[in-house]
Design a protein around this motif. Sequence first.
Motif, PDB file in Angstrom:
ATOM      1  N   PRO A 214      -7.569 -13.681  -2.823  1.00 34.04           N
ATOM      2  CA  PRO A 214      -8.319 -14.412  -1.808  1.00 34.04           C
ATOM      3  C   PRO A 214      -7.410 -14.884  -0.681  1.00 34.04           C
ATOM      4  O   PRO A 214      -6.191 -15.028  -0.854  1.00 34.04           O
ATOM      5  CB  PRO A 214      -8.890 -15.601  -2.580  1.00 34.04           C
ATOM      6  N   LEU A 215      -8.006 -15.123   0.477  1.00 31.18           N
ATOM      7  CA  LEU A 215      -7.267 -15.661   1.609  1.00 31.18           C
ATOM      8  C   LEU A 215      -6.707 -17.042   1.235  1.00 31.18           C
ATOM      9  O   LEU A 215      -7.349 -17.782   0.481  1.00 31.18           O
ATOM     10  CB  LEU A 215      -8.211 -15.772   2.817  1.00 31.18           C
ATOM     11  N   PRO A 216      -5.517 -17.423   1.721  1.00 30.21           N
ATOM     12  CA  PRO A 216      -4.958 -18.727   1.350  1.00 30.21           C
ATOM     13  C   PRO A 216      -5.885 -19.904   1.662  1.00 30.21           C
ATOM     14  O   PRO A 216      -5.931 -20.869   0.897  1.00 30.21           O
ATOM     15  CB  PRO A 216      -3.672 -18.802   2.190  1.00 30.21           C
ATOM     16  N   ILE A 217      -6.622 -19.815   2.763  1.00 28.78           N
ATOM     17  CA  ILE A 217      -7.546 -20.880   3.172  1.00 28.78           C
ATOM     18  C   ILE A 217      -8.813 -20.210   3.693  1.00 28.78           C
ATOM     19  O   ILE A 217      -8.731 -19.226   4.435  1.00 28.78           O
ATOM     20  CB  ILE A 217      -6.945 -21.762   4.280  1.00 28.78           C
ATOM     21  N   PRO A 218      -9.999 -20.706   3.334  1.00 36.04           N
ATOM     22  CA  PRO A 218     -11.229 -20.101   3.861  1.00 36.04           C
ATOM     23  C   PRO A 218     -11.278 -20.145   5.387  1.00 36.04           C
ATOM     24  O   PRO A 218     -10.778 -21.090   6.007  1.00 36.04           O
ATOM     25  CB  PRO A 218     -12.330 -20.971   3.246  1.00 36.04           C
ATOM     26  N   ARG A 219     -11.892 -19.145   5.962  1.00 30.16           N
ATOM     27  CA  ARG A 219     -12.015 -19.073   7.412  1.00 30.16           C
ATOM     28  C   ARG A 219     -13.379 -18.507   7.814  1.00 30.16           C
ATOM     29  O   ARG A 219     -13.969 -17.697   7.100  1.00 30.16           O
ATOM     30  CB  ARG A 219     -10.916 -18.171   7.996  1.00 30.16           C
ATOM     31  N   TYR A 220     -13.863 -18.959   8.988  1.00 31.69           N
ATOM     32  CA  TYR A 220     -15.037 -18.378   9.619  1.00 31.69           C
ATOM     33  C   TYR A 220     -14.577 -17.383  10.677  1.00 31.69           C
ATOM     34  O   TYR A 220     -13.740 -17.707  11.527  1.00 31.69           O
ATOM     35  CB  TYR A 220     -15.872 -19.442  10.330  1.00 31.69           C
ATOM     36  N   ALA A 221     -15.118 -16.190  10.656  1.00 37.50           N
ATOM     37  CA  ALA A 221     -14.919 -15.174  11.695  1.00 37.50           C
ATOM     38  C   ALA A 221     -13.450 -15.001  12.091  1.00 37.50           C
ATOM     39  O   ALA A 221     -13.098 -15.098  13.268  1.00 37.50           O
ATOM     40  CB  ALA A 221     -15.761 -15.511  12.923  1.00 37.50           C
ATOM     41  N   PRO A 222     -12.569 -14.734  11.130  1.00 35.13           N
ATOM     42  CA  PRO A 222     -11.167 -14.513  11.501  1.00 35.13           C
ATOM     43  C   PRO A 222     -10.971 -13.135  12.121  1.00 35.13           C
ATOM     44  O   PRO A 222     -11.676 -12.184  11.794  1.00 35.13           O
ATOM     45  CB  PRO A 222     -10.432 -14.618  10.162  1.00 35.13           C
ATOM     46  N   ALA A 223      -9.998 -13.038  13.032  1.00 34.91           N
ATOM     47  CA  ALA A 223      -9.621 -11.736  13.582  1.00 34.91           C
ATOM     48  C   ALA A 223      -8.928 -10.939  12.480  1.00 34.91           C
ATOM     49  O   ALA A 223      -7.995 -11.433  11.841  1.00 34.91           O
ATOM     50  CB  ALA A 223      -8.700 -11.918  14.776  1.00 34.91           C
ATOM     51  N   THR A 224      -9.364  -9.695  12.249  1.00 32.61           N
ATOM     52  CA  THR A 224      -8.920  -8.924  11.081  1.00 32.61           C
ATOM     53  C   THR A 224      -8.616  -7.487  11.488  1.00 32.61           C
ATOM     54  O   THR A 224      -9.417  -6.849  12.179  1.00 32.61           O
ATOM     55  CB  THR A 224     -10.017  -8.934  10.000  1.00 32.61           C
ATOM     56  N   GLN A 225      -7.435  -6.983  11.053  1.00 33.25           N
ATOM     57  CA  GLN A 225      -7.079  -5.596  11.342  1.00 33.25           C
ATOM     58  C   GLN A 225      -6.075  -5.070  10.314  1.00 33.25           C
ATOM     59  O   GLN A 225      -5.401  -5.835   9.622  1.00 33.25           O
ATOM     60  CB  GLN A 225      -6.468  -5.460  12.736  1.00 33.25           C
ATOM     61  N   LEU A 226      -6.000  -3.732  10.218  1.00 29.70           N
ATOM     62  CA  LEU A 226      -4.963  -3.047   9.457  1.00 29.70           C
ATOM     63  C   LEU A 226      -3.887  -2.595  10.430  1.00 29.70           C
ATOM     64  O   LEU A 226      -4.186  -1.909  11.426  1.00 29.70           O
ATOM     65  CB  LEU A 226      -5.539  -1.839   8.718  1.00 29.70           C
ATOM     66  N   TRP A 227      -2.634  -2.963  10.138  1.00 25.93           N
ATOM     67  CA  TRP A 227      -1.541  -2.635  11.055  1.00 25.93           C
ATOM     68  C   TRP A 227      -0.264  -2.445  10.254  1.00 25.93           C
ATOM     69  O   TRP A 227       0.160  -3.328   9.522  1.00 25.93           O
ATOM     70  CB  TRP A 227      -1.380  -3.753  12.093  1.00 25.93           C
ATOM     71  N   ARG A 228       0.304  -1.276  10.365  1.00 22.88           N
ATOM     72  CA  ARG A 228       1.570  -0.947   9.723  1.00 22.88           C
ATOM     73  C   ARG A 228       1.520  -1.173   8.206  1.00 22.88           C
ATOM     74  O   ARG A 228       2.425  -1.751   7.617  1.00 22.88           O
ATOM     75  CB  ARG A 228       2.705  -1.753  10.346  1.00 22.88           C
ATOM     76  N   GLY A 229       0.424  -0.717   7.601  1.00 25.51           N
ATOM     77  CA  GLY A 229       0.292  -0.781   6.160  1.00 25.51           C
ATOM     78  C   GLY A 229      -0.073  -2.138   5.607  1.00 25.51           C
ATOM     79  O   GLY A 229      -0.059  -2.338   4.383  1.00 25.51           O
TER      80      GLY A 229
END
Length: 419
Positions: A197-212
Motif C-alpha cells: 500500500p501507499l505510505p499515506i492515503p491520497r486523493y487523485a495522486p499524479a501516477t506514472q511508470l518511469w524507468r522501471g
Amino acid sequence: MVRQASKSNQKSVRFVLICAGLLGFALLANFFWASSSHLSISSNWAPRYSRSPNLYIPPKNPISHKRPKDGSDRLLLSATFQDLVGPNLEWERMVAAPVPRLDGAAIQINNLFYVFAGYGTIDYVHSHVDIYNFTDNTWGGRFDMPKEMAHSHLGMVTDGRYVYVVSGQYGPQCRGPTARTFVLDTYSKHWQGDFPPLPIPRYAPATQLWRGRLHVMGGSQENRFTPGLEHWSIAVKNGKAIEKEWRTEIPIPRGGPHRACIVVDDRLFVIGGQEGDFMAKPGSPIFKCSRRNEVVFANVYMLDDEMKWKVLPPIPKPDSHIEFAWVVVNNSIVIVGGTTEKHPITKKMVLVGEVFQFNLDKLKWSVIGKLPFRVKTTLVGFWNGWLYFTSGQRDKGPDDPAPKKVIAEMWRTKLKFND
C-alpha cells in the motif's frame, strides 16, 4: 365657469395618459431591443447539428468579454468567462458509455479503452470496468473491480498489459481515501491485491511508470483539502512490486490533485492541477460534500536525467481535473477540457471547452480546437487519427460554464495540429 374648468381638467388628464403611454411604449421597445441583442451574443456558441444527428458543426468562437461604450478599461464579463479563441472542429457523436461517470479513470491499451469506476451521482459510485473497442466502436466486456478498491480519485497507469491502481476515494460523497494498491492483468481480467500500500492515503495522486518504477506524487491529503507534496516510487515488473517498501523521491514543487502526469522520451511531465478541494461536512453521517476554496494553476513541471524539477511554459490557462484527459500524439501532449479558475463575478466553477496541444519539440502550447461543450474529468483516447472523449460533467449550456449534468456520451474528431 364650472363646465369650462371640468373640460380643462379632462384635457390635462388625457395629456398625461398619452405621455405615460408613449413613455411606456418606448421603455418596452428598448427592453425588447436589449433582449434580442443579448440573445444574439449569448447564442453564438450554441450547438448546431447537420442533417446527420451525430455530426456536430461548431459555430464561431464565443465572445468572452467586451468593453463598455464609455471607453473605460473596466471589462463587462459575460458568462463565457475565459473561453479562449481556437479553431473549429467537427465532432461526431458515437455510442454512449453504458453508464455516466464523473471522476472516473481510463487506460488505453492498443485498440481497447478501459473505463473504470467513478461517480454515477454524488450518492452512488460505480465499481466496475467498461471496455470500448476503437476498431468497431462498440462497448462491451464489463467486469467488476475488487470490493476493497477505491471508486474515484484514482491514481492509474499501465505498462501495456498490467494496470496499476493506486489509492483514491472509497465510496460516494466526500468519504475518506484508501492507501490500497491493486493490479489488473488485462489479459486474464484477474486482479492482484497484495501490492504494497501507499505510505499515506491520497486523493487523485499524479501516477506514472518511469524507468522501471511506479511513481506516485502530490494529490490531496487525508482531509481531502490540503495539498500533498510527497513523491514515492517502487520498482515493478510484470505487475509485481520487486521491492517491499516505497522509496521517498524528490517532492513535487506544488502539490494537489487532478493533474495530468505523462512520460514522453524518458521525461516525466506533471501538468496543471489545483490546491484545495471539496471536504466532508463536519459531523455529517454520509460525509456530505462541502465546498471549499480551490486554487487552479497552470504550472508545468518536468523531471529528466538531472532528477531536479524543471519549470516549463505553463498551459494557456489554469486547468484541473485532467488526470485522464490527455493523449500523446506526434511528440505532442494533447489536453482535453477540465476546470479553470472560478468566475470572477458569480464565483462558480468554470469548465474548460478547449483542446490544448503542447509541442514537445518547441515546448510551446496552443489551442488546437474547441469541444462541443465545456466538460471536466473527460476520459480521452486516440486511435487511427481520431481523438475520442467520453464521460465527465458538462456545462449548463453555451452561456453558462458552470458544471451540471454527468454524461455518458462518447465523441470523436479527426485530430489536426497547428504548425
